[in-house]
Design an enzyme around this catalytic site. Sequence first.
Site, PDB file in Angstrom:
ATOM      1  CE1 TYR A 250      -3.966  -1.193  -0.221  1.00 51.33           C
ATOM      2  CE2 TYR A 250      -3.524  -2.590   1.729  1.00 51.33           C
ATOM      3  CZ  TYR A 250      -4.529  -2.296   0.699  1.00 51.33           C
ATOM      4  OH  TYR A 250      -5.408  -3.156   0.606  1.00 51.33           O
ATOM      5  CG  ASP A 278      -7.735  -3.153  -5.673  1.00 50.07           C
ATOM      6  OD1 ASP A 278      -7.302  -2.929  -4.811  1.00 50.07           O
ATOM      7  OD2 ASP A 278      -8.107  -4.290  -5.874  1.00 50.07           O
ATOM      8  CG  HIS A 373      -9.313  -5.233  -2.453  1.00 51.52           C
ATOM      9  ND1 HIS A 373      -8.179  -4.466  -2.638  1.00 51.52           N
ATOM     10  CD2 HIS A 373      -9.104  -5.677  -1.053  1.00 51.52           C
ATOM     11  CE1 HIS A 373      -7.584  -4.225  -1.459  1.00 51.52           C
ATOM     12  NE2 HIS A 373      -8.266  -5.191  -0.769  1.00 51.52           N
TER      13      HIS A 373
HETATM   14  O1  173 Z   1      -9.163  -5.597   2.119  1.00 52.84           O
HETATM   15  C1  173 Z   1      -8.568  -5.336   3.026  1.00 52.84           C
HETATM   16  O2  173 Z   1      -9.299  -5.074   4.053  1.00 52.84           O
HETATM   17  C2  173 Z   1      -7.390  -4.290   2.826  1.00 52.84           C
HETATM   18  O3  173 Z   1      -6.888  -4.293   1.999  1.00 52.84           O
HETATM   19  C3  173 Z   1      -7.015  -3.549   4.064  1.00 52.84           C
HETATM   20  C4  173 Z   1      -6.654  -2.075   3.607  1.00 52.84           C
HETATM   21  C5  173 Z   1      -6.158  -1.530   4.472  1.00 52.84           C
HETATM   22  C6  173 Z   1      -6.197  -1.739   5.856  1.00 52.84           C
HETATM   23  C7  173 Z   1      -6.746  -2.905   6.373  1.00 52.84           C
HETATM   24  C8  173 Z   1      -7.055  -3.952   5.232  1.00 52.84           C
END
Ligand code: 173
Length: 511
Positions: A250, A278, A373
């Site tokens: 991320y 995404d 996702h």
């Molecule tokens: O799908 C999710 O829950 C995920 O990708 C996510 C993103 C940021 C924080 C926690 C989970």
Amino acid sequence: MGLSAKEIAQHSSRESCWVIVRGRAYDVTEFLPEHPGGEKIILKYAGRDATAAFDPVHPPDTLDKYLDKSKHLGAIDKADLEAVAEAEKTRVRTPEEEAEAREDEAVAEARALMPPVESCYNLLDFEAVARRVMKRGAWAYYSSAADDEISLRENRAAFQRVWFRPRILVDVANIDLSTRMLGSRVSAPFYVTATALGRLGHPDGETCLTKAASRHNVVQMIPTLASCSFDEIMDAAEGPGNPPQWLQLYVNKDREITRRIIQHAEKRGCRALFITVDAPQLGRREKDMRAKATALGDGGSNVQKTEGHSTDVSQGAARAISSFIDPSLCWDDLPWFRSVTRLPIILKGVQRVEDVVRAAETGLVDGVVLSNHGGRQLDFAPSSLEVLAEVMPVLRARGLDRRIEVYVDGGLRRATDILKALCLGAKGVGIGRPFLYAMSAYGVEGVDRAMSLLKDELEMDMRLLGARSIDELGPELVDTRSLGSHPNGVPEDHLSRLAYDPLQTPAQKSK
Ligand code: 173
């Protein structure tokens, strides 16, 4: 002499808030407004031991990384720590804590009655068991999906619209499941895809997945938001297989942090970088939100300020911790990623043909993951299978299929699902929730069995399909005529069915 519990207990307010984590005390007063999960959850533990709540959602290096060293107050006196534990036992519990304790008891009871791992015969069996034995909030977080969960269900439904065209009288005495992904030889064409917060499901978190994956020589994609630290996960690999590990990223608003994460992963031997594209904002997962709101007992009205954004901590586990993700990430950023790493770069979460082509044409990326996702982001984003069937002929026609590798994830539960995706041109498939459920119910042994079951299914199905090795799978072995036409309709819209009154026809006048 360490700190005394009594001293810490005196700092139990917003004005001065100390907490104990793993036997050490921390002054988090100034950190309160910055906590991505909101201050309320910290204040609940002000002046006392927060370890049990802290551990499942934070990697162990979190405090070192994010809390200034001057706020690390040191170890608690050992005898005092025992006194703290003792005091905890006799403390009058809030109604919320009572409810939590009751849930813990219910979980323990359900686990005592849990069937042995051998009674799980397929991936969906693990899901059924996990649903019964997981804590409600953890189950809600793992299983939730966006809005009306139409994409979540479509991910399964799409596989049911593709049929095989099996080949007969092929010598299938020997079947080879192994394949290459991004330059590495692996034992099977599936990988453990990245999912956040592993410790919600099992105390050992993502390392359960690592251990099983390394036993099976299967790739693991390590999530940015794991509950174990990146190094703990890397170090948990065991056995001779030494399969590749990949990093899911991320992208942080602070690119320096992002650069450090990437370069550390590369140094530690990670073999690919999967950039999630995404999730500029997390989708609305109402099951997660409802569970969280109930757990906080506030009906969902608690809004926190975080870095100028308001973070509604009732919005579920995921939203609360995702405020660092950069929504301004765009195509122009790709050269920067290419400049900071030599790892293969793969875009994870591509959802349309035009974007796959664009990614390939940049010459900067080595692959894409077609993914919605797990149905957790934009509801009505298409299944990866449908995009795959559309995109591969286009890539082949333009000679781009040699430039990038195409992966898919979402909804795969059976080897037949995997084979359909491979026939349509996927290099490999990601599997997320099923391994989390196997882990949550049975730990490493569960994930190990889930992988064995998938491999057994793959071997049998390839034999019955008339394909001896992965490279013998091709579009000629599947019938996709129904794939795009959704003849079985969109999956059911559960909420509207519950909320809407049934339609009426005009009533007769009463007598
Ligand atoms: O799908 C999710 O829950 C995920 O990708 C996510 C993103 C940021 C924080 C926690 C989970």
